[in-house]
Motif scaffolding. Structure first.
Motif, short mmCIF file in Angstrom:
data_model
loop_
_atom_site.label_atom_id
_atom_site.label_comp_id
_atom_site.label_asym_id
_atom_site.label_seq_id
_atom_site.Cartn_x
_atom_site.Cartn_y
_atom_site.Cartn_z
N ASP A 1 0.81 -1.16 -0.11
CA ASP A 1 0.18 0.12 -0.05
C ASP A 1 0.86 1.15 -0.01
O ASP A 1 0.41 2.34 -0.47
CB ASP A 1 -0.88 -0.04 1.27
N SER A 2 2.02 1.37 0.67
CA SER A 2 2.78 2.25 0.83
C SER A 2 4.16 2.12 0.98
O SER A 2 4.51 1.13 1.44
CB SER A 2 2.39 3.16 1.84
N PRO A 3 5.20 2.97 0.39
CA PRO A 3 6.67 2.62 0.21
C PRO A 3 7.10 3.14 1.65
O PRO A 3 8.38 2.78 1.88
CB PRO A 3 7.27 3.31 -0.81
N ALA A 4 6.49 3.80 2.41
CA ALA A 4 6.86 4.81 3.70
C ALA A 4 6.65 3.67 4.71
O ALA A 4 5.88 3.97 5.65
CB ALA A 4 6.18 6.07 3.87
N VAL A 5 7.46 2.72 5.03
CA VAL A 5 7.18 1.65 6.04
C VAL A 5 8.58 1.65 6.73
O VAL A 5 9.56 1.66 6.16
CB VAL A 5 6.97 0.41 5.64
N ALA B 1 14.18 3.21 3.54
CA ALA B 1 15.50 2.81 2.33
C ALA B 1 15.97 1.47 2.72
O ALA B 1 16.56 0.75 1.84
CB ALA B 1 16.52 4.14 2.70
N GLN B 2 15.94 0.87 3.99
CA GLN B 2 16.33 -0.28 4.33
C GLN B 2 15.61 -1.38 4.60
O GLN B 2 15.96 -2.38 4.79
CB GLN B 2 17.47 -0.11 5.97
N ILE B 3 14.25 -1.21 4.24
CA ILE B 3 13.29 -2.14 4.66
C ILE B 3 13.06 -3.57 3.70
O ILE B 3 13.16 -4.55 4.02
CB ILE B 3 11.84 -1.75 4.50
N TYR B 4 13.62 -3.30 2.45
CA TYR B 4 13.54 -4.38 1.61
C TYR B 4 14.87 -5.55 1.94
O TYR B 4 14.90 -6.55 1.96
CB TYR B 4 13.78 -4.18 0.12
N GLU B 5 16.04 -4.79 2.38
CA GLU B 5 17.10 -5.71 2.70
C GLU B 5 16.78 -6.37 4.13
O GLU B 5 17.04 -7.37 4.26
CB GLU B 5 18.21 -4.38 3.13
N TRP B 6 15.99 -5.70 4.96
CA TRP B 6 15.62 -6.25 6.18
C TRP B 6 14.82 -7.47 6.05
O TRP B 6 14.96 -8.64 6.54
CB TRP B 6 14.83 -5.18 7.09
N LEU B 7 14.03 -7.29 5.29
CA LEU B 7 12.89 -8.33 4.64
C LEU B 7 13.46 -9.61 4.19
O LEU B 7 13.09 -10.67 4.15
CB LEU B 7 11.86 -7.77 3.86
N GLU B 8 14.62 -9.19 3.57
CA GLU B 8 15.37 -10.53 2.76
C GLU B 8 16.17 -11.07 3.65
O GLU B 8 16.73 -12.11 3.43
CB GLU B 8 16.03 -9.81 1.46
N ALA B 9 16.70 -10.44 4.62
CA ALA B 9 17.67 -10.92 5.56
C ALA B 9 17.40 -11.93 6.54
O ALA B 9 15.78 -12.13 6.64
CB ALA B 9 18.16 -9.91 6.74
N PRO B 10 17.77 -12.95 6.91
CA PRO B 10 17.58 -14.16 7.66
C PRO B 10 17.17 -13.77 9.02
O PRO B 10 17.58 -12.70 9.37
CB PRO B 10 18.70 -15.11 7.61
#
Length: 99
Positions: A49-53, A70-79
């Motif tokens: 819904d929003s890129p501001a998470v 800016a780091q959220i996608y990296e965090w989601l992919e991290a173990p």
């Protein structure tokens, strides 16, 4: 007696814009979670819904984690951290012995 886990993770997200002429009291909302996996799952949903998470750990949990949008996608992919890392320091040793 089992100790009740406290909410130690948060996810903050931007609310969708209100229709023209309608006012909303808040532009952002925050939800709290007991574990990192719950926070990650919720953050994935909100990113649709929003890129501001944003996400992170709540005080007094250490080590303090702050995940910006800016780091959220990296965090989601991290173990995921182990469950014991989601517990306050005093409860980590007892969680290891229960496994």
């Amino acid at each position: 007696m089992a100790a009740r886990l406290k909410h130690i993770w948060y996810v903050s997200f931007e609310m969708p814009r209100a229709p023209t002429g309608e006012k909303r009291p808040y532009l952002r909302k925050t939800r709290t979670f007991q574990s990192e996996i719950e926070a990650k799952n919720f953050a994935r949903e909100k990113l649709q819904d929003s890129p501001a998470v944003n996400a992170g750990t709540l005080n007094p949990f250490l080590p303090k984690r702050v995940i910006t949008s800016a780091q959220i996608y990296e965090w989601l992919e991290a173990p995921l951290s182990s469950e014991s890392e989601d517990l306050p320091p005093g409860e980590q040793s007892s969680a290891r012995t229960q496994r």
